[in-house]
Motif scaffolding. Structure first.
Motif, PDB file in Angstrom:
ATOM      1  N   ILE A 154       0.834  -1.342  -0.061  1.00 30.73           N
ATOM      2  CA  ILE A 154      -0.038  -0.058  -0.186  1.00 30.73           C
ATOM      3  C   ILE A 154       1.086   1.377   0.155  1.00 30.73           C
ATOM      4  CG2 ILE A 154      -2.284  -0.983   0.810  1.00 30.73           C
ATOM      5  CD1 ILE A 154      -1.252  -0.134   3.573  1.00 30.73           C
ATOM      6  N   TYR A 213       2.395   5.067  -0.107  1.00 39.66           N
ATOM      7  CA  TYR A 213       2.101   6.195   1.060  1.00 39.66           C
ATOM      8  C   TYR A 213       1.657   7.337  -0.089  1.00 39.66           C
ATOM      9  CZ  TYR A 213       5.411   4.310   4.416  1.00 39.66           C
ATOM     10  OH  TYR A 213       6.127   3.603   5.244  1.00 39.66           O
ATOM     11  N   THR A 260       5.157  -2.001 -10.003  1.00 38.55           N
ATOM     12  CA  THR A 260       4.663  -2.877  -9.162  1.00 38.55           C
ATOM     13  C   THR A 260       3.055  -3.254  -9.540  1.00 38.55           C
ATOM     14  OG1 THR A 260       6.127  -2.023  -7.600  1.00 38.55           O
ATOM     15  CG2 THR A 260       4.450  -3.553  -6.911  1.00 38.55           C
ATOM     16  N   ASP A 289      -1.213   3.923   2.063  1.00 46.56           N
ATOM     17  CA  ASP A 289      -0.836   3.951   3.258  1.00 46.56           C
ATOM     18  C   ASP A 289      -0.831   5.308   3.888  1.00 46.56           C
ATOM     19  OD1 ASP A 289       0.491   3.125   5.640  1.00 46.56           O
ATOM     20  OD2 ASP A 289       2.251   2.532   4.862  1.00 46.56           O
ATOM     21  N   ALA A 304       8.937  -4.007  -4.469  1.00 44.16           N
ATOM     22  CA  ALA A 304      10.282  -3.909  -4.775  1.00 44.16           C
ATOM     23  C   ALA A 304      11.306  -4.352  -3.560  1.00 44.16           C
ATOM     24  CB  ALA A 304      10.605  -2.467  -5.357  1.00 44.16           C
ATOM     25  N   ASP A 357      13.093  -2.764  -1.706  1.00 39.95           N
ATOM     26  CA  ASP A 357      13.460  -1.820  -0.500  1.00 39.95           C
ATOM     27  C   ASP A 357      12.503  -2.501   0.726  1.00 39.95           C
ATOM     28  OD1 ASP A 357      11.093  -1.542  -1.929  1.00 39.95           O
ATOM     29  OD2 ASP A 357      10.781   0.574  -1.255  1.00 39.95           O
ATOM     30  N   LEU A 360      13.048   0.327 -11.006  1.00 46.33           N
ATOM     31  CA  LEU A 360      12.947   1.065 -12.229  1.00 46.33           C
ATOM     32  C   LEU A 360      13.612   2.165 -12.341  1.00 46.33           C
ATOM     33  CD1 LEU A 360      11.088  -0.051 -14.604  1.00 46.33           C
ATOM     34  CD2 LEU A 360       9.200   1.531 -13.719  1.00 46.33           C
TER      35      LEU A 360
HETATM   36  N1  MSP Z   1       3.924   2.322   2.436  1.00 42.65           N
HETATM   37  C1  MSP Z   1       4.969   1.290   2.564  1.00 42.65           C
HETATM   38  C2  MSP Z   1       4.519   0.052   2.254  1.00 42.65           C
HETATM   39  C3  MSP Z   1       3.536  -0.728   3.087  1.00 42.65           C
HETATM   40  S1  MSP Z   1       3.094  -2.259   2.701  1.00 42.65           S
HETATM   41  C4  MSP Z   1       2.291  -3.029   3.812  1.00 42.65           C
HETATM   42  C5  MSP Z   1       5.737   1.946   1.242  1.00 42.65           C
HETATM   43  N2  MSP Z   1       5.266   2.835   0.307  1.00 42.65           N
HETATM   44  S2  MSP Z   1       6.089   3.501  -0.897  1.00 42.65           S
HETATM   45  O1  MSP Z   1       4.997   4.239  -1.330  1.00 42.65           O
HETATM   46  O2  MSP Z   1       7.320   3.762  -0.654  1.00 42.65           O
HETATM   47  O3  MSP Z   1       5.980   2.366  -1.870  1.00 42.65           O
HETATM   48  C6  MSP Z   1       7.070   1.249  -2.058  1.00 42.65           C
HETATM   49  C7  MSP Z   1       6.746   0.489  -3.155  1.00 42.65           C
HETATM   50  O4  MSP Z   1       6.643   1.393  -4.325  1.00 42.65           O
HETATM   51  C8  MSP Z   1       8.205  -0.521  -3.590  1.00 42.65           C
HETATM   52  O5  MSP Z   1       8.232  -1.788  -2.829  1.00 42.65           O
HETATM   53  C9  MSP Z   1       7.495  -0.561  -5.145  1.00 42.65           C
HETATM   54  O6  MSP Z   1       6.782  -1.687  -4.934  1.00 42.65           O
HETATM   55  C10 MSP Z   1       7.199   0.486  -5.530  1.00 42.65           C
HETATM   56  N3  MSP Z   1       8.237   1.603  -6.235  1.00 42.65           N
HETATM   57  C11 MSP Z   1       8.524   2.866  -5.785  1.00 42.65           C
HETATM   58  N4  MSP Z   1       9.597   3.237  -6.392  1.00 42.65           N
HETATM   59  C12 MSP Z   1       9.780   2.181  -7.440  1.00 42.65           C
HETATM   60  C13 MSP Z   1      10.764   2.117  -8.353  1.00 42.65           C
HETATM   61  N5  MSP Z   1      11.662   3.144  -8.813  1.00 42.65           N
HETATM   62  N6  MSP Z   1      11.021   1.013  -9.151  1.00 42.65           N
HETATM   63  C14 MSP Z   1       9.998  -0.084  -8.624  1.00 42.65           C
HETATM   64  N7  MSP Z   1       9.326  -0.144  -7.880  1.00 42.65           N
HETATM   65  C15 MSP Z   1       9.164   1.137  -7.342  1.00 42.65           C
HETATM   66  O7  MSP Z   1       6.967   1.757   1.235  1.00 42.65           O
END
Ligand code: MSP
Length: 627
Positions: free
Chosen positions: A10, A12, A24, A49, A257, A259, A289
């Protein structure tokens, strides 16, 4: 029919979604659609989130109350998913009542487990990560290893979860379920975290006000990460113990991803172990990416302009490119020139032209889809290949190899093009051969229907367009040969991937991509050269490989990730002289196992009588692309 539950993270809401989030979500969408196609009962979750200090701050910056801010941001995600044709079954919001009540129930269960205790915490905190960075990850500069921003010193009274207690059980789970974390590089990373020992983690914040209060101590707000993970269960109706919850939990696959695998594959399972709930079956992580080799970043203005590309090439070309071009677990650099090349070669040429050609021949020579009556050369091979393609596709999707999965389907597309060519079907219009012509055209159309079924999880609009043109009133989603009815009136053959306006393109494309291909032997087309992902990297360590005198095992830092590579340089370099050197590597070379050691890329070197590592004239940032 079996249940299949797939989730994205989910996201942010403190920023708008970008191409990384889109990647994703498209991957998860393809998987969800694929399982629906197989007849499984699918539940596909994505969402946002919405709690925590970062969101609170973003709301303040926007001059809005946190809830109003979230109510403004969530629809931006929903709107994008609609534009990208995402077929989620739920869009989860953590400010929803269902989530709040479910989270409270889970937190109570966690507290009752006896594994939650109160303590004080001090440490270096990264706000964007919303986490204390463990000592092990700290550098002298005290900057966040992910965000490269200065850390804050924070002291707080917190509740802790006894994560350390679950170390052995987690290790056992990893060993008993080798596919629990995929791909292997991520699994190994987490295994080494487990080996180095888990510390208890703080699960509450007293300095944060935007979030859910701990039911057992309302002065404290649950740490946003702990709360977010629970969404995967609260979304199903965990709170009321619903049928849906029992049908779909545990999740089949959490996609993300690389992270955030620690949260999903260590902390989340431990929380579930403590509350005696089943663990998700798989935690699967793709790479980053990147744009020109760099991580996407709003602050640094590094972004992918997906809107322009979708407008130019259409949504399905964008989806196809992301799924076909990138090898799932690895980082992938987004290049509009490659999207352009894929559009022309795979979509417009291989698939679009095939459909047009076959429809043209049917229209010219028959009133409607002819009956197959005269069987001949290649027919059996085509029908057999249709079935093996289904089996291979399944195998690749089950290992998240979307690129090879699509390549497998395209092998079939190209085989049908060859079938048309080999049989010279356009020459068979004479009375004596016309029934053979009818059979070949029927087979080609049925192959196109078959192909449309197989591509429907990835590029659903195209799949529908193909079937409409073939004359089917309703989408036939069954991959069984021979279902195409005879006698349908086929369409006129509108191009499904029309030529892109060259003038418009020229402004957008680097000149090279529109150059004609070199035909001479030994010359490589620019587009082919571009497939190589050459990067600046640094050797972190080098070790000999037992039984292989010429080889060294290198640990190499590419800026965004660390990799292991095997290099044949042992006779020319002593391992202890290599650490710290900058080198040039081929980052997208297929992984290989060399003398039992995995190699993820190749270090370049001049090799003649002696071997000399290739480097740049002066050092450059790690990950810089070589072109
Ligand atoms: N809110 C948390 C996740 C909670 S899940 C219980 C979070 N959010 S985030 O907005 O930072 O999203 C992270 C996710 O976004 C990564 O794990 C991936 O799925 C996606 N990505 C964000 N930037 C990305 C890239 N540059 N490349 C690939 N995936 C990317 O962490």
């Amino acid at each position: 029919m079996s249940a299949f539950y797939v989730t994205t993270p989910i996201y942010y809401v403190n920023g708008e979604p970008h191409a990384g989030h889109a990647y994703t979500t498209i991957v998860a969408d393809a998987l969800a659609r694929y399982h629906r196609l197989k007849g499984n009962d699918v539940f596909f979750l994505t969402g946002v989130d919405e709690h925590g200090a970062n969101i609170h701050k973003a709301a303040e910056d926007a001059g809005l109350a946190p809830q109003d801010y979230c109510d403004k941001m969530a629809p931006i995600f929903i709107e994008l998913w609609k534009r990208l044709n995402i077929s989620h079954d739920i869009f989860m919001r953590t400010t929803s009542d269902m989530h709040k009540r479910g989270a409270e129930k889970f937190l109570t269960a966690l507290y009752d487990s006896g594994d939650v205790y109160k303590g004080s915490y001090e440490g270096h905190y990264c706000r964007p990560c919303e986490r204390f960075v463990p000592e092990k990850e700290l550098t002298d500069e005290k900057i966040c290893p992910i965000h490269k921003l200065p850390l804050e010193w924070l002291e707080e009274e917190n509740y802790f979860f006894r994560l350390s207690k679950y170390q052995d059980r987690l290790l056992e789970h990893f060993h008993e379920n080798p596919d629990f974390v995929y791909p292997a590089a991520r699994r190994n990373e987490l295994l080494s975290v487990l080996d180095s020992g888990l510390e208890d983690i703080s699960i509450s914040r007293s300095s944060v006000s935007w979030g859910i209060s701990l039911p057992f101590d309302p002065e404290h707000i649950v740490y946003v990460w702990i709360e977010a993970l629970m969404n995967y269960m609260t979304a199903l109706g965990y709170e009321i113990d619903s049928d849906q919850y029992h049908t779909f939990w545990p999740a089949d696959v959490h996609i993300m991803a690389k992270d955030i695998t620690r949260f999903h594959a260590l902390i989340w399972p431990a929380m579930l172990m403590a509350t005696h709930l089943p663990l998700p079956k798989q935690v699967v992580a793709h790479g980053w990416l990147t744009k020109d080799g760099e991580a996407l970043s709003k602050t640094r203005g590094i972004a992918i302009d997906m809107d322009t590309d979708i407008e130019t090439y259409g949504l399905d070309a964008f989806r196809y490119y992301l799924l076909r071009e990138f090898s799932f677990g690895n980082d992938g650099d987004y290049r509009p020139a490659r999207l352009h090349a894929r559009y022309n070669a795979d979509l417009a040429n291989d698939l679009g032209n095939l459909l047009n050609r076959v429809l043209g021949l049917v229209n010219k020579n028959f009133e409607s889809i002819p009956e197959p009556t005269t069987f001949g050369e290649f027919d059996d091979e085509i029908t057999a290949m249709a079935q093996t393609t289904v089996a291979k596709l399944d195998e690749h999707i089950n290992s998240f190899a979307f690129d090879t999965a699509l390549e497998t389907v395209w092998e079939f597309v190209r085989r049908i093009n060859r079938y048309v060519q080999q049989t010279q079907v356009w020459t068979l219009a004479k009375l004596e051969t016309k029934s053979r012509m009818g059979t070949i055209l029927y087979n080609s159309l049925e192959a196109l229907r078959f192909i449309s079924v197989l591509i429907s999880p990835f590029i659903p609009d195209t799949a529908e367009k193909i079937q409409k043109q073939i004359g089917l009133a309703e989408f036939d989603a069954v991959a069984e040969w021979g279902r195409l009815p005879v006698g349908l009136a086929v369409g006129r053959g509108e191009p499904i991937f029309p030529r892109i306006d060259i003038k418009k393109q020229k402004q957008k494309q680097p000149k090279e991509s529109t150059q004609p291909k070199q035909k001479e032997a030994n010359l490589v087309a620019f587009a082919d050269f571009q497939k190589l992902d050459l990067r600046v990297a640094r050797i972190l360590s080098a070790k000999p490989i037992e039984g292989a005198d010429r080889l060294l095992k290198l640990e190499v830092d590419l800026g965004t990730e660390k990799r292991q590579m095997v290099a044949g340089i042992a006779e020319h370099y002593k391992p202890e002289t290599l650490a710290g050197r900058q080198v040039i590597v081929v980052a997208n070379l297929e992984p290989a196992t060399i003398r039992g050691v995995e190699s993820h890329g190749m270090v370049l070197a001049g090799s003649g009588d002696s071997v000399v590592l290739a480097t740049l004239e002066t050092e450059m940032p790690l990950g810089t692309q070589i072109r």
